[in-house]
Design an enzyme around this catalytic site. Structure first.
Site, PDB file in Angstrom:
ATOM      1  N   GLU A 175      12.417  -4.133 -14.361  1.00  0.00           N
ATOM      2  CA  GLU A 175      13.138  -4.076 -15.254  1.00  0.00           C
ATOM      3  C   GLU A 175      13.287  -3.822 -16.491  1.00  0.00           C
ATOM      4  O   GLU A 175      12.064  -4.270 -16.953  1.00  0.00           O
ATOM      5  CB  GLU A 175      14.404  -4.984 -14.815  1.00  0.00           C
ATOM      6  CG  GLU A 175      15.815  -5.706 -15.350  1.00  0.00           C
ATOM      7  CD  GLU A 175      15.592  -5.553 -17.012  1.00  0.00           C
ATOM      8  OE1 GLU A 175      16.108  -4.742 -17.360  1.00  0.00           O
ATOM      9  OE2 GLU A 175      15.842  -7.172 -17.127  1.00  0.00           O
TER      10      GLU A 175
ATOM     11  N   CYS B  98      18.243  -8.427 -22.025  1.00  0.00           N
ATOM     12  CA  CYS B  98      18.462  -7.304 -21.999  1.00  0.00           C
ATOM     13  C   CYS B  98      19.798  -6.378 -21.060  1.00  0.00           C
ATOM     14  O   CYS B  98      20.453  -5.336 -21.356  1.00  0.00           O
ATOM     15  CB  CYS B  98      17.522  -7.212 -20.693  1.00  0.00           C
ATOM     16  SG  CYS B  98      18.001  -7.860 -19.037  1.00  0.00           S
TER      17      CYS B  98
END
Length: 480
Positions: free
Chosen positions: A254, A288
């Site tokens: 990720e 994020c």
């Protein structure tokens, strides 16, 4: 200051034993600048020993009944919940995350471990209709899930507990062993969790922990031939380096995002503004899936902008241990200096400063910008800091095209009362998740989570990560 109730210098966990080395590094409180403790700096020799221990641990985990794996994870969840105040204080001390947010992270981590415990007994295969094709009439069978073996897990600083649970929980639920490297800036919470997991009953060697600098041993870990899978959350440049070194093995990553939010003319303006402020500036923007770009319809732009500015200026910024604080410091002065430079660059390029922009040490006041050039880094790159940019639009497809300009995304969002517009945006937005009447910051730990576009490498979310960390085995009986 956080009290470290263990010898942090003995921070290498290899084969069930805690070890110290001569080389250490300080862990620093980003708010006060005080040293919280020192941890050991591992090197390539420790990787060899940790992976060897993990191979033994993987054999033990493979034979462990799923019910026992589940009980270990449930016990860990209960222990973490009981010790939540100490863990929250540690998160705040290491990262500068406000204590209210840190307490919420602990609660989420408890849930992540419980989801993992439940998944341990759900990870089952299916029967296969071998007789569905000529020649298979006399055959029957099924498939099952088996662990991949040794997983190398590497986590960032911004959620130093829950993101660790998202690696370790599914790995253990699936029957794997782990060699774990926590963030350099925030390893103490990880050590605390490791001790808790050992006390819950993990077999020797199932969890091995290496603290220190990734530059000293990262390649040795990710390239090791006995590591079956690398699970990494962090920046794109490190992700690229891991892919180069990993070779032929599973890699799940990720690598960040650049969250766009669309506010339609029929949206609840106050609700949307409050959600965008929370989504943009929580964790000092070090998120994020945080809100970074906000596209607002002409018809409500001015009203939304006023509400957004007012809500941003109302945020309390300062000491993260104070229960009234909304925004604490960034992880360090280096990151704060970087984001301040990006803001100054955008303003020099023609952007308008609507709120914030000031920096003092590691503290950056929540910043709103308008008229941001498309090529400014605060717009086209992941900011990972407390800054959001405001844009206006007249047509939904125009806004969607602008939202899709970034070549990577995790979540996108739209505020609207129109089912038609919501469905249209959900289809066209290039993201791994589309939030309707929520900011991009919403995440349920049970849902699939990962990137779209560049950096789309696997999925987290307990159920999905457990399957990423497993492999199928077909068992076929020929009855004739």
């Amino acid at each position: 200051m956080m009290h470290v109730a263990f010898d942090a210098a003995r921070s290498l966990l290899i084969g069930g034993r805690w070890e110290a080395v001569d080389a250490t590094m300080d862990v620093v409180d980003p708010w006060s600048g005080a040293a919280l403790g020192a941890v050991a700096c591992a090197d390539a020799s420790h990787v060899e020993r940790a992976v060897a221990a993990a191979m033994h641990g993987a054999a033990a985990m493979r034979e462990l009944p799923t019910g026992v794996r589940s009980r270990i994870l449930h016990a860990a969840a209960l222990a973490l919940e009981a010790d939540g105040e100490r863990f929250a204080a540690a998160i705040t001390a290491e990262t500068g995350k406000p204590i209210r947010n840190a307490a919420r992270e602990v609660a989420r981590a408890v849930n992540t471990l419980r989801l993992s415990a439940e998944e341990a007994v759900r990870l089952a295969g299916e029967t296969i209709a071998f007789d569905g094709f000529p020649g298979g009439e006399s055959r029957s069978g099924h498939y099952i899930y088996e662990p991949v073996g040794v997983v190398a897990a590497i986590t960032p600083f911004n959620d130093p507990l829950n993101l660790v649970c998202h690696k370790l929980g599914p790995a253990f639920a699936a029957g794997n062993a782990v060699v774990f490297k926590p963030a350099e800036q925030a390893p103490l919470v990880a050590i605390m969790l490791a001790r808790l997991l050992l006390a819950a009953g993990l077999p020797e060697g199932a969890l091995n922990l290496l603290t220190g600098r990734g530059a000293d041993f990262g390649d040795a870990l990710t390239s090791h031939p006995d590591v079956a899978m690398v699970s990494f959350t962090g920046g794109a440049s490190v992700g690229q380096a891991i892919c180069r070194s990993a070779g032929i093995k599973r890699v799940a990553m990720e690598l960040g995002g650049n969250g766009p939010v669309i506010v339609m003319d029929d949206a609840d303006v106050d609700r949307a503004a409050a959600a965008c402020v929370s989504g943009a500036f929580g964790a000092a923007g070090q998120n994020c899936i945080g809100v970074q770009r906000i596209y607002v319809h002409d018809a409500v732009h001015d009203r939304f902008r006023a509400a957004l500015i007012a809500a941003t200026r109302a945020l309390r910024v300062g000491d993260p241990t104070d229960l009234s604080t909304d925004i604490g410091p960034m992880i360090g002065t280096g990151e704060a200096t970087r984001i301040a430079a990006w803001i100054e660059e955008a303003v020099a390029g023609g952007a308008t400063l609507l709120a914030g922009g000031e920096r003092a040490g590691a503290l950056v006041r929540p910043t709103l910008l308008a008229d941001v050039p498309d090529d400014a880094r605060v717009a086209c790159s992941e900011a990972f800091g407390p800054v959001a940019s405001l844009f206006r639009f007249a047509d939904l497809d125009e806004a969607i095209d602008a939202a899709n300009r970034a070549d990577y995304a995790i979540h996108a969002a739209i505020f609207t009362e129109s089912i038609r517009n919501a469905r249209h945006a959900a289809r066209r937005l290039r993201a791994a998740g589309v939030m309707i009447n929520d900011s991009t910051d919403y995440r349920l730990d049970a849902m699939p989570f990962g990137g779209a576009g560049r950096g789309n490498m696997g999925r987290e979310g307990v159920r999905f990560a457990a399957r990423e960390m497993s492999q199928t085995k077909v068992i076929c009986f020929h009855d004739a």
